[in-house]
Design an enzyme around this catalytic site. Structure first.
Site, PDB file in Angstrom:
ATOM      1  N   GLY A  74      51.622  50.080  61.891  1.00  0.00           N
ATOM      2  CA  GLY A  74      51.827  49.027  62.914  1.00  0.00           C
ATOM      3  C   GLY A  74      50.692  48.318  63.393  1.00  0.00           C
ATOM      4  CB  SER A  75      50.588  44.818  64.974  1.00  0.00           C
ATOM      5  OG  SER A  75      51.319  45.443  66.325  1.00  0.00           O
ATOM      6  N   GLY A  77      48.611  50.303  65.754  1.00  0.00           N
ATOM      7  CA  GLY A  77      48.154  51.662  65.489  1.00  0.00           C
ATOM      8  C   GLY A  77      48.936  52.191  64.196  1.00  0.00           C
ATOM      9  CD  GLU A 194      59.532  46.960  62.601  1.00  0.00           C
ATOM     10  OE1 GLU A 194      59.205  45.739  62.251  1.00  0.00           O
ATOM     11  OE2 GLU A 194      58.708  47.423  63.634  1.00  0.00           O
ATOM     12  CD  GLU A 219      60.943  49.247  67.603  1.00  0.00           C
ATOM     13  OE1 GLU A 219      61.839  49.194  66.468  1.00  0.00           O
ATOM     14  OE2 GLU A 219      59.679  49.620  67.165  1.00  0.00           O
ATOM     15  N   GLY A 222      54.466  45.535  69.308  1.00  0.00           N
ATOM     16  CA  GLY A 222      53.514  44.919  69.692  1.00  0.00           C
ATOM     17  C   GLY A 222      53.381  43.383  69.209  1.00  0.00           C
TER      18      GLY A 222
HETATM   19  N1  LIG Z   1      52.357  50.732  78.437  1.00  0.00           N
HETATM   20  C1  LIG Z   1      52.009  51.356  77.283  1.00  0.00           C
HETATM   21  N2  LIG Z   1      52.148  50.535  76.085  1.00  0.00           N
HETATM   22  C2  LIG Z   1      51.951  51.298  74.917  1.00  0.00           C
HETATM   23  C3  LIG Z   1      52.037  52.597  74.774  1.00  0.00           C
HETATM   24  N3  LIG Z   1      51.784  53.008  73.726  1.00  0.00           N
HETATM   25  C4  LIG Z   1      52.125  51.758  73.022  1.00  0.00           C
HETATM   26  N4  LIG Z   1      52.196  50.762  73.568  1.00  0.00           N
HETATM   27  C5  LIG Z   1      52.384  49.348  73.348  1.00  0.00           C
HETATM   28  O1  LIG Z   1      53.436  49.414  72.516  1.00  0.00           O
HETATM   29  C6  LIG Z   1      53.377  48.378  71.629  1.00  0.00           C
HETATM   30  C7  LIG Z   1      53.125  49.076  70.300  1.00  0.00           C
HETATM   31  O2  LIG Z   1      54.365  49.702  70.092  1.00  0.00           O
HETATM   32  P1  LIG Z   1      54.768  49.915  68.574  1.00  0.00           P
HETATM   33  O3  LIG Z   1      56.287  49.617  68.325  1.00  0.00           O
HETATM   34  O4  LIG Z   1      53.937  51.040  68.173  1.00  0.00           O
HETATM   35  O5  LIG Z   1      53.971  48.597  67.978  1.00  0.00           O
HETATM   36  P2  LIG Z   1      53.276  48.706  66.644  1.00  0.00           P
HETATM   37  O6  LIG Z   1      54.002  49.406  65.751  1.00  0.00           O
HETATM   38  O7  LIG Z   1      51.869  49.080  66.962  1.00  0.00           O
HETATM   39  O8  LIG Z   1      53.237  47.088  66.226  1.00  0.00           O
HETATM   40  P3  LIG Z   1      54.312  46.486  65.550  1.00  0.00           P
HETATM   41  O9  LIG Z   1      53.768  46.073  64.412  1.00  0.00           O
HETATM   42  O10 LIG Z   1      54.842  45.145  66.236  1.00  0.00           O
HETATM   43  O11 LIG Z   1      55.469  47.552  65.295  1.00  0.00           O
HETATM   44  C8  LIG Z   1      51.774  47.688  72.116  1.00  0.00           C
HETATM   45  O12 LIG Z   1      52.335  46.435  72.710  1.00  0.00           O
HETATM   46  C9  LIG Z   1      51.332  48.833  72.756  1.00  0.00           C
HETATM   47  O13 LIG Z   1      50.419  47.886  73.668  1.00  0.00           O
HETATM   48  C10 LIG Z   1      51.884  53.418  75.893  1.00  0.00           C
HETATM   49  O14 LIG Z   1      51.570  54.760  76.047  1.00  0.00           O
HETATM   50  N5  LIG Z   1      52.017  52.789  77.305  1.00  0.00           N
HETATM   51 CA   LIG Z   2      56.132  49.463  65.434  1.00  0.00          CA
END
Ligand SMILES: Nc1nc2c(ncn2[C@@H]2O[C@H](COP(=O)(O)OP(=O)(O)OP(=O)(O)O)[C@@H](O)[C@H]2O)c(=O)[nH]1
Ligand SMILES: [Ca+2]
Length: 490
Positions: A74-75, A77, A194, A219, A222
């Site tokens: 993901g972006s 993590g 996705e 959904e 990030g």
């Molecule tokens: N408040 C809060 N935000 C979180 C937490 N964990 C992740 N996020 C937020 O959620 C988003 C990440 O969610 P994911 O769906 O895992 O996003 P991603 O996989 O990294 O990014 P994409 O490539 O867009 O899917 C980011 O905006 C993070 O800042 C948390 O424990 N608390």
């Molecule tokens: Ca994601």
């Protein structure tokens, strides 16, 4: 012309059925016990299967566990998911997502940020693989498929950078001794896939697959946001309608991913719009109603995970002046950018056609993170979120830091975003047509199953026989001979 249907065999033994799958800790003893009884159980299993084929027999998982590894890149993590499952006498996969059958490790920092640091990308992928190797017995590595599936963060970078990062990952996956890997298994998944995978795991966990009346998914990641739900009779353009067959039930599903509408990407765009309204920097300072008053825009590379918020020091013209109502107006403007190019009169976000939402929905990822931060209850959650957002936005950054720094799960990066995300969530759901908040709930898990799309991808992998893993020797020796692939029913 509707796209081809691809059959999806839904698992025989979902999470909430009675039989408890083989616990990992007792894996060794279970394996020793089962082979001695396997011929009897198997013959009996197959015999009873043909005797009462009308009533779905409770499957008897065959001996030996199989494993599968999926990396969600993901972006913000990367997460490595290790699945343990077995095959029943009909060749169908038997799995569940409880702690004995699904392990995940979450690594901070998106792989897409390593384009100029391939050594760092290699180390990150080796860490991910290392976690999986600790879980999967070494004698099963060669029969355990590993896949790396990247999402919006990777979609947002140049193709050449995507390729160099994916090639680095492939080298790690090819190194021996290692898992079963094919080059095409490290790739960037489409946004609609996705969304579909998230829809599959949610409806699997809810026990809804196999009939109409499934639950839709919205959904907020990030980088991107996904909207996915079962269609009844609306017409949608074919690029966003997908056919999926689950438990021989044919679904037409709308699934669209909105790039750069994820929480972090959208916040960055909003700050860009404020400072460079027409691409040119404003000459006067401008208020930013989505950031708590007193927040300083600085270089966050050393403390924030998001690639979009890595460096806010460029926003020298912004003056943080949190105000929920004004912020919501700005987020609505963001969501309606490009609306003039809408091909129909129904484009909730940008210029993309979105059919009217229908049925029940789950709002996941940032919808849930923000709602949980404000300790919202499901009942009237949207109304409560408006009120909590108003209170939060008008507090100064100093007061918020004082209130939250040192509390459980405190994160400056997340705290910085709640004024924006509370307004953005309301604006997005209103635009999508969620006027009755009783039809949509926020959650990141159902019945203990986390709603990571990777779990849906694992389920869906069984509908693509070409990538089904080869069975362990115990399986081939335990049945009446013949080609093990045929035995597995693929
Ligand atoms: N408040 C809060 N935000 C979180 C937490 N964990 C992740 N996020 C937020 O959620 C988003 C990440 O969610 P994911 O769906 O895992 O996003 P991603 O996989 O990294 O990014 P994409 O490539 O867009 O899917 C980011 O905006 C993070 O800042 C948390 O424990 N608390
Ligand atoms: Ca994601």
């Amino acid at each position: 012309m509707e796209p081809e249907m691809d059959a999806l065999k839904v698992p025989i033994l979902p999470e909430h059925q009675s039989s408890s799958p083989t616990p990992w800790s007792s894996r060794l003893t279970k394996r020793i016990i089962i082979p001695t009884a396997v011929s009897g159980a198997l013959a009996l299993g197959i015999f009873s299967f043909f005797l009462n084929f009308n009533s779905a027999p409770v499957p008897v998982p065959l001996p030996g566990s199989l494993y599968s590894v999926i990396i969600d890149a993901g972006s913000s993590g990367s997460r490595v998911h290790v699945f343990k499952y077995s095959i029943d006498q009909s060749g169908a996969p038997v799995y569940s997502f409880g702690p004995d059958h699904h392990k995940v490790s979450r690594f901070l920092g998106g792989l897409s940020t390593y384009a100029n640091n391939l050594e760092g990308a290699k180390e990150k992928v080796e860490q991910l693989v290392g976690f999986a190797k600790e879980i999967v017995p070494q004698d099963m590595w060669s029969r355990t498929d590993i896949r790396l599936m990247a999402t919006a963060g990777m979609r947002a970078i140049a193709k050449t950078d995507q390729e160099s990062i994916l090639n680095t990952a492939k080298q790690v996956f090819r190194s021996r001794p290692g898992f079963h890997f094919r080059d095409e298994w490290a790739y960037v998944i489409s946004g609609s896939d996705e969304g579909l995978y998230a829809w599959i795991i949610a409806n699997h966990a809810l026990g809804l697959l196999g009939n109409t009346g499934t639950t839709g998914i919205v959904e907020l990641g990030g980088a991107s946001a996904q909207v996915t739900f079962e269609l009844s009779n609306q017409q949608v353009n074919s690029v966003d309608s997908h056919m999926k067959t689950c438990n021989s039930f044919p679904y037409r599903i709308y699934s669209h991913s909105f790039p750069n509408y994820g929480k972090d990407a959208a916040l960055k765009r909003l700050m860009d719009n404020l400072q460079y309204p027409d691409g040119e920097e404003v000459e006067e300072d401008v208020e930013d109603p989505c950031t708590p008053q007193g927040y300083t825009y600085q270089n966050n590379r050393r403390k924030y995970l998001s690639v979009f918020l890595a460096d806010e020091s460029e926003y020298t013209r912004l003056v943080a002046a949190g105000n929920f109502a004004r912020c919501k107006i700005k987020t609505l403007e963001l969501l309606q950018e490009g609306n003039e190019m809408c091909p129909s009169n129904s484009c909730a976000i940008g210029s993309t056609y979105t059919p009217p939402v229908q049925g029940r929905f789950l709002a996941t990822s940032n919808f849930a993170y923000t709602s949980e931060f404000f300790h919202l209850n499901e009942l009237n959650w949207m109304s409560d979120l408006r009120q909590k957002g108003e209170e939060f936005c008008q507090k100064t950054w100093e007061a918020l830091e004082l209130e939250y720094r040192g509390t459980l799960n405190y994160s400056e990066e997340y705290l910085r975003g709640y004024c924006f995300s509370s307004a953005y969530i309301i604006a997005m759901l209103e635009r999508l047509g969620f006027n009755d908040e009783s039809t949509i709930e926020f959650s990141n898990e159902v019945h203990g199953t986390s709603l990571d799309w990777a779990l849906g991808a694992f389920i869906d992998s069984f509908s693509q026989p070409s990538i089904a893993p080869a069975p362990s020797p115990a399986l081939t020796s335990g049945h009446s001979g013949g080609d093990s692939r045929k035995f597995l029913g693929f």
